[in-house]
Design a protein around this motif. Structure first.
Motif, PDB file in Angstrom:
ATOM      1  N   GLN A  19       0.829  -1.206   0.000  1.00  0.00           N
ATOM      2  CA  GLN A  19       0.000   0.000   0.000  1.00  0.00           C
ATOM      3  C   GLN A  19       0.863   1.255   0.000  1.00  0.00           C
ATOM      4  O   GLN A  19       0.557   2.233  -0.690  1.00  0.00           O
ATOM      5  N   LYS A  20       1.966   1.242   0.758  1.00  0.00           N
ATOM      6  CA  LYS A  20       2.877   2.382   0.782  1.00  0.00           C
ATOM      7  C   LYS A  20       3.506   2.596  -0.588  1.00  0.00           C
ATOM      8  O   LYS A  20       3.613   3.729  -1.060  1.00  0.00           O
ATOM      9  N   GLU A  25       3.872   5.635  -5.736  1.00  0.00           N
ATOM     10  CA  GLU A  25       3.758   5.672  -7.196  1.00  0.00           C
ATOM     11  C   GLU A  25       2.644   6.616  -7.637  1.00  0.00           C
ATOM     12  O   GLU A  25       2.775   7.311  -8.649  1.00  0.00           O
ATOM     13  N   GLN A  26       1.546   6.663  -6.863  1.00  0.00           N
ATOM     14  CA  GLN A  26       0.471   7.597  -7.184  1.00  0.00           C
ATOM     15  C   GLN A  26       0.950   9.041  -7.038  1.00  0.00           C
ATOM     16  O   GLN A  26       0.612   9.892  -7.858  1.00  0.00           O
ATOM     17  N   GLN A  30       1.092  11.869  -9.932  1.00  0.00           N
ATOM     18  CA  GLN A  30       0.487  13.184  -9.766  1.00  0.00           C
ATOM     19  C   GLN A  30       1.505  14.284 -10.027  1.00  0.00           C
ATOM     20  O   GLN A  30       1.194  15.292 -10.659  1.00  0.00           O
ATOM     21  N   PHE A  31       2.725  14.091  -9.542  1.00  0.00           N
ATOM     22  CA  PHE A  31       3.770  15.080  -9.764  1.00  0.00           C
ATOM     23  C   PHE A  31       4.083  15.194 -11.253  1.00  0.00           C
ATOM     24  O   PHE A  31       4.221  16.305 -11.779  1.00  0.00           O
ATOM     25  N   GLN A  32       4.179  14.063 -11.937  1.00  0.00           N
ATOM     26  CA  GLN A  32       4.452  14.085 -13.381  1.00  0.00           C
ATOM     27  C   GLN A  32       3.340  14.807 -14.128  1.00  0.00           C
ATOM     28  O   GLN A  32       3.605  15.589 -15.042  1.00  0.00           O
TER      29      GLN A  32
END
Length: 89
Positions: A19-20, A25-26, A30-32
């Motif tokens: 989960q971490k 990765e999420q 989002q940053f990308q």
């Protein structure tokens, strides 16, 4: 009933670690997406017509746009960190 109730301690740890990793990765995705959006905004704002090289005005505009993006990102990140720290105390 929690889906973790029937798992062993090691399976729960593995699931928590997974989960971490997914959350990280999420955040990266989002940053990308934010970087792509920023690139579009700065390009549209600063570049009238692409050429073989950037003129001084375009280069300055892009530099300022990037600097404001970095300033804004740091401000938001610091504020978010403060909020998280207040929530954990």
């Amino acid at each position: 009933m929690d889906s973790f109730d029937n798992l062993s301690a090691s399976e729960k740890a593995e699931a928590s670690e997974l989960q971490k990793m997914i959350a990280i990765e999420q955040q990266k995705a989002q940053f990308q997406a934010q970087v792509h959006s920023f690139t579009d905004v700065c390009w549209d704002k600063c570049v009238d017509s692409p050429g073989s090289k950037l003129d001084y005005r375009t280069e300055t505009c892009l530099q300022n746009c990037v600097e404001r993006f970095i300033d804004t990102t740091l401000t938001i990140t610091n504020r978010f960190t403060q909020m998280v720290q207040k929530g954990t105390h």
